[in-house]
Design a protein around this motif. Sequence first.
Motif, PDB file in Angstrom:
ATOM      1  N   THR A 140      90.261  -3.846 -25.686  1.00  0.00           N
ATOM      2  CA  THR A 140      88.908  -4.552 -26.163  1.00  0.00           C
ATOM      3  C   THR A 140      88.619  -5.889 -25.457  1.00  0.00           C
ATOM      4  O   THR A 140      87.486  -6.289 -25.520  1.00  0.00           O
ATOM      5  CB  THR A 140      88.887  -4.596 -27.568  1.00  0.00           C
ATOM      6  OG1 THR A 140      90.228  -5.365 -27.911  1.00  0.00           O
ATOM      7  CG2 THR A 140      88.973  -3.335 -28.374  1.00  0.00           C
ATOM      8  N   ASP A 141      89.713  -6.531 -25.146  1.00  0.00           N
ATOM      9  CA  ASP A 141      89.603  -7.888 -24.526  1.00  0.00           C
ATOM     10  C   ASP A 141      90.642  -8.016 -23.399  1.00  0.00           C
ATOM     11  O   ASP A 141      91.528  -7.608 -23.474  1.00  0.00           O
ATOM     12  CB  ASP A 141      89.856  -8.896 -25.431  1.00  0.00           C
ATOM     13  CG  ASP A 141      88.957  -9.010 -26.703  1.00  0.00           C
ATOM     14  OD1 ASP A 141      87.883  -9.808 -26.399  1.00  0.00           O
ATOM     15  OD2 ASP A 141      89.192  -8.620 -27.811  1.00  0.00           O
ATOM     16  N   ARG A 142      90.249  -8.762 -22.449  1.00  0.00           N
ATOM     17  CA  ARG A 142      91.005  -9.012 -21.312  1.00  0.00           C
ATOM     18  C   ARG A 142      90.726 -10.319 -20.469  1.00  0.00           C
ATOM     19  O   ARG A 142      89.435 -10.437 -20.555  1.00  0.00           O
ATOM     20  CB  ARG A 142      90.907  -7.980 -20.109  1.00  0.00           C
ATOM     21  CG  ARG A 142      91.969  -8.133 -18.856  1.00  0.00           C
ATOM     22  CD  ARG A 142      91.554  -7.250 -17.651  1.00  0.00           C
ATOM     23  NE  ARG A 142      92.316  -7.460 -16.733  1.00  0.00           N
ATOM     24  CZ  ARG A 142      91.990  -8.500 -15.831  1.00  0.00           C
ATOM     25  NH1 ARG A 142      90.916  -9.390 -16.150  1.00  0.00           N
ATOM     26  NH2 ARG A 142      92.602  -8.698 -14.765  1.00  0.00           N
ATOM     27  N   VAL A 143      91.723 -11.208 -20.539  1.00  0.00           N
ATOM     28  CA  VAL A 143      91.330 -12.727 -20.020  1.00  0.00           C
ATOM     29  C   VAL A 143      92.299 -12.853 -18.807  1.00  0.00           C
ATOM     30  O   VAL A 143      93.463 -12.933 -18.857  1.00  0.00           O
ATOM     31  CB  VAL A 143      91.315 -13.820 -21.018  1.00  0.00           C
ATOM     32  CG1 VAL A 143      91.390 -14.950 -20.397  1.00  0.00           C
ATOM     33  CG2 VAL A 143      90.540 -13.454 -22.244  1.00  0.00           C
ATOM     34  N   GLU A 144      91.832 -13.296 -17.664  1.00  0.00           N
ATOM     35  CA  GLU A 144      92.773 -13.660 -16.616  1.00  0.00           C
ATOM     36  C   GLU A 144      92.731 -15.178 -16.568  1.00  0.00           C
ATOM     37  O   GLU A 144      91.838 -15.897 -16.769  1.00  0.00           O
ATOM     38  CB  GLU A 144      91.767 -13.381 -15.258  1.00  0.00           C
ATOM     39  CG  GLU A 144      92.549 -13.023 -13.972  1.00  0.00           C
ATOM     40  CD  GLU A 144      91.859 -12.560 -12.783  1.00  0.00           C
ATOM     41  OE1 GLU A 144      91.777 -13.355 -11.626  1.00  0.00           O
ATOM     42  OE2 GLU A 144      91.406 -11.415 -12.874  1.00  0.00           O
ATOM     43  N   LEU A 145      93.925 -15.436 -16.171  1.00  0.00           N
ATOM     44  CA  LEU A 145      94.303 -16.880 -16.588  1.00  0.00           C
ATOM     45  C   LEU A 145      94.639 -17.274 -15.080  1.00  0.00           C
ATOM     46  O   LEU A 145      95.379 -16.660 -14.181  1.00  0.00           O
ATOM     47  CB  LEU A 145      95.933 -16.936 -17.136  1.00  0.00           C
ATOM     48  CG  LEU A 145      95.532 -16.676 -18.614  1.00  0.00           C
ATOM     49  CD1 LEU A 145      96.775 -16.430 -19.407  1.00  0.00           C
ATOM     50  CD2 LEU A 145      94.353 -17.518 -19.446  1.00  0.00           C
ATOM     51  N   PRO A 146      94.427 -18.591 -14.456  1.00  0.00           N
ATOM     52  CA  PRO A 146      94.773 -18.849 -13.348  1.00  0.00           C
ATOM     53  C   PRO A 146      96.126 -19.220 -12.965  1.00  0.00           C
ATOM     54  O   PRO A 146      96.892 -19.580 -13.816  1.00  0.00           O
ATOM     55  CB  PRO A 146      94.086 -20.318 -13.119  1.00  0.00           C
ATOM     56  CG  PRO A 146      93.872 -20.872 -14.685  1.00  0.00           C
ATOM     57  CD  PRO A 146      93.785 -19.579 -15.343  1.00  0.00           C
ATOM     58  N   VAL A 147      96.642 -18.794 -11.750  1.00  0.00           N
ATOM     59  CA  VAL A 147      97.999 -19.028 -11.565  1.00  0.00           C
ATOM     60  C   VAL A 147      97.997 -19.883 -10.158  1.00  0.00           C
ATOM     61  O   VAL A 147      97.328 -19.753  -9.109  1.00  0.00           O
ATOM     62  CB  VAL A 147      98.766 -17.502 -11.033  1.00  0.00           C
ATOM     63  CG1 VAL A 147     100.179 -17.934 -10.473  1.00  0.00           C
ATOM     64  CG2 VAL A 147      98.636 -16.778 -12.105  1.00  0.00           C
ATOM     65  N   HIS A 148      98.715 -20.851 -10.213  1.00  0.00           N
ATOM     66  CA  HIS A 148      98.993 -22.016  -9.274  1.00  0.00           C
ATOM     67  C   HIS A 148     100.075 -21.924  -8.585  1.00  0.00           C
ATOM     68  O   HIS A 148     101.279 -22.065  -9.306  1.00  0.00           O
ATOM     69  CB  HIS A 148      98.551 -23.350  -9.640  1.00  0.00           C
ATOM     70  CG  HIS A 148      97.226 -23.458 -10.521  1.00  0.00           C
ATOM     71  ND1 HIS A 148      95.987 -23.611  -9.576  1.00  0.00           N
ATOM     72  CD2 HIS A 148      96.863 -23.597 -11.853  1.00  0.00           C
ATOM     73  CE1 HIS A 148      94.886 -23.601 -10.352  1.00  0.00           C
ATOM     74  NE2 HIS A 148      95.421 -23.663 -11.954  1.00  0.00           N
ATOM     75  N   ASP A 149     100.174 -22.213  -7.307  1.00  0.00           N
ATOM     76  CA  ASP A 149     101.563 -22.401  -6.618  1.00  0.00           C
ATOM     77  C   ASP A 149     102.389 -23.542  -6.848  1.00  0.00           C
ATOM     78  O   ASP A 149     101.848 -24.513  -7.100  1.00  0.00           O
ATOM     79  CB  ASP A 149     101.288 -22.239  -5.044  1.00  0.00           C
ATOM     80  CG  ASP A 149     100.834 -20.908  -4.503  1.00  0.00           C
ATOM     81  OD1 ASP A 149     101.142 -19.954  -5.547  1.00  0.00           O
ATOM     82  OD2 ASP A 149     100.175 -20.972  -3.499  1.00  0.00           O
TER      83      ASP A 149
END
Length: 82
Positions: free
Chosen positions: A73-82
């Motif tokens: 019902t919900d999906r959130v993409e989170l930033p990934v930094h090197d």
Amino acid sequence: LWALNESGFPFRFRLDSTGCPQSLGFDTLNGSLKENMSAHPKFDQRTGETFFHGFTPGGGAFYVGRIFDGEVTDRVELPVHD
């Protein structure tokens, strides 16, 4: 019941009346699960929700999601930094 790994969809099975597992195949949650989920989802017995996270192999996205009533019902993409 699910069998899980870090790199694919959950594999659904059920136990028959004698307790033996029967394979039902990969579960995409009625087509609402588009990517793999981790092997460690958390089920909230009070609300009936399942929470999960996942990471696209090869340096892709990290995301978190919520499953309710058999569908994402919900999906959130989170930033990934090197």
